[in-house]
Design a protein around this motif. Structure first.
Motif, PDB file in Angstrom:
ATOM      1  N   LYS A   5      23.975  31.931  78.713  1.00  0.00           N
ATOM      2  CA  LYS A   5      24.898  30.864  78.328  1.00  0.00           C
ATOM      3  C   LYS A   5      24.543  29.570  79.064  1.00  0.00           C
ATOM      4  N   HIS A   6      24.162  29.691  80.323  1.00  0.00           N
ATOM      5  CA  HIS A   6      23.758  28.504  81.089  1.00  0.00           C
ATOM      6  C   HIS A   6      22.442  27.942  80.554  1.00  0.00           C
ATOM      7  N   LEU A   7      21.530  28.835  80.225  1.00  0.00           N
ATOM      8  CA  LEU A   7      20.256  28.408  79.641  1.00  0.00           C
ATOM      9  C   LEU A   7      20.500  27.709  78.305  1.00  0.00           C
ATOM     10  N   ASN A   8      21.431  28.235  77.523  1.00  0.00           N
ATOM     11  CA  ASN A   8      21.775  27.618  76.249  1.00  0.00           C
ATOM     12  C   ASN A   8      22.304  26.202  76.448  1.00  0.00           C
ATOM     13  N   SER A   9      23.063  25.993  77.514  1.00  0.00           N
ATOM     14  CA  SER A   9      23.573  24.643  77.796  1.00  0.00           C
ATOM     15  C   SER A   9      22.431  23.666  78.012  1.00  0.00           C
ATOM     16  N   LEU A  10      21.389  24.106  78.719  1.00  0.00           N
ATOM     17  CA  LEU A  10      20.222  23.232  78.927  1.00  0.00           C
ATOM     18  C   LEU A  10      19.479  22.970  77.619  1.00  0.00           C
ATOM     19  N   PHE A  11      19.310  24.022  76.812  1.00  0.00           N
ATOM     20  CA  PHE A  11      18.663  23.850  75.512  1.00  0.00           C
ATOM     21  C   PHE A  11      19.461  22.873  74.643  1.00  0.00           C
ATOM     22  N   THR A  12      20.785  23.009  74.684  1.00  0.00           N
ATOM     23  CA  THR A  12      21.625  22.155  73.856  1.00  0.00           C
ATOM     24  C   THR A  12      21.603  20.710  74.346  1.00  0.00           C
ATOM     25  N   LEU A  13      21.560  20.503  75.653  1.00  0.00           N
ATOM     26  CA  LEU A  13      21.420  19.151  76.197  1.00  0.00           C
ATOM     27  C   LEU A  13      20.125  18.511  75.691  1.00  0.00           C
ATOM     28  N   ALA A  14      19.025  19.251  75.768  1.00  0.00           N
ATOM     29  CA  ALA A  14      17.749  18.740  75.258  1.00  0.00           C
ATOM     30  C   ALA A  14      17.829  18.495  73.751  1.00  0.00           C
ATOM     31  N   ALA A  15      18.511  19.393  73.031  1.00  0.00           N
ATOM     32  CA  ALA A  15      18.641  19.248  71.577  1.00  0.00           C
ATOM     33  C   ALA A  15      19.392  17.974  71.223  1.00  0.00           C
ATOM     34  N   PHE A  16      20.505  17.701  71.899  1.00  0.00           N
ATOM     35  CA  PHE A  16      21.258  16.476  71.639  1.00  0.00           C
ATOM     36  C   PHE A  16      20.390  15.246  71.885  1.00  0.00           C
ATOM     37  N   THR A  17      19.632  15.269  72.960  1.00  0.00           N
ATOM     38  CA  THR A  17      18.769  14.131  73.276  1.00  0.00           C
ATOM     39  C   THR A  17      17.719  13.933  72.196  1.00  0.00           C
ATOM     40  N   LEU A  18      17.127  15.007  71.723  1.00  0.00           N
ATOM     41  CA  LEU A  18      16.108  14.895  70.685  1.00  0.00           C
ATOM     42  C   LEU A  18      16.690  14.428  69.358  1.00  0.00           C
ATOM     43  N   ILE A  19      17.894  14.887  69.038  1.00  0.00           N
ATOM     44  CA  ILE A  19      18.524  14.445  67.789  1.00  0.00           C
ATOM     45  C   ILE A  19      18.841  12.958  67.865  1.00  0.00           C
ATOM     46  N   VAL A  20      19.323  12.497  69.002  1.00  0.00           N
ATOM     47  CA  VAL A  20      19.564  11.062  69.185  1.00  0.00           C
ATOM     48  C   VAL A  20      18.247  10.292  69.079  1.00  0.00           C
TER      49      VAL A  20
END
Length: 195
Positions: A74-89
């Motif tokens: 779940k913590h790893l997913n948070s990091l992946f999701t942070l990177a995902a948001f940045t890439l989508i922006v």
């Protein structure tokens, strides 16, 4: 589950036209014109998206648990999701280094989002939803890079200003979603209790 699968077929099917039928898309776009094509594309995508949301909600009412992921996922997913948001922006902010280097940051963002959620979730509906998006993102990125090479497409060079805006907006959007919207809209609080 059938509603979720139907929604995924419609939504991802529409978003896969350039992967599997690019020549047909080009011909149809030329025949219909840009506005009617975009209108039809948006309408079909919206129908698919509504079915995905509805179907996922229905599937969550009778969950089929496949395994129990470790808490660290779940913590790893948070990091992946942070990177995902940045890439989508990054797909929308002009002249940033992410877009200049990666060319298709939105698709890579979807890939990270789906992969992270597959690691952190363990229900059949999650596997279907995030697995479908991950498969789509892999195929879409490969097709887009192949088109870039065939057409000799190059992007604008990145600039520090665009990169900083991308990072700030990405982190703020991620934080708003992770600490508020995810629980309000989906009923699961990544950093707290589940609604």
């Amino acid at each position: 589950m059938l509603v979720l699968i139907l929604g995924l077929l419609i939504f991802l099917g529409m978003h896969s036209v350039r992967i599997f039928a690019d020549d047909w898309r080009t011909a149809t776009l030329a025949h219909l014109g840009e506005k009617p094509w975009k209108g039809a594309y948006s309408l079909v995508s919206l129908v698919g998206f509504v079915l995905i949301v509805w179907g996922y909600g229905l599937a969550r009412q009778q969950p089929v648990v496949l395994w129990q992921p470790p808490v660290m996922m779940k913590h790893l997913n948070s990091l992946f999701t942070l990177a995902a948001f940045t890439l989508i922006v990054a797909a929308y902010v002009p002249r940033n280094h992410f877009k200049a280097k990666l060319r298709h940051p939105m698709v890579l963002g979807v890939k990270l989002w789906a992969f992270g959620h597959l690691l952190a979730t363990a229900k059949l509906a999650d596997l279907v939803l995030f697995g479908a998006f991950l498969l789509w993102a892999i195929l879409c990125y490969r097709a887009a890079r192949r088109r870039d090479r065939a057409l000799g497409t190059t992007g604008a060079a990145g600039a520090m200003g665009g990169t900083l805006v991308t990072l700030v907006v990405g982190v703020v959007a991620w934080a708003a979603f992770a600490f508020w919207a995810h629980a309000a809209w989906i009923g699961i609080a990544p950093f707290g209790r589940t609604l």
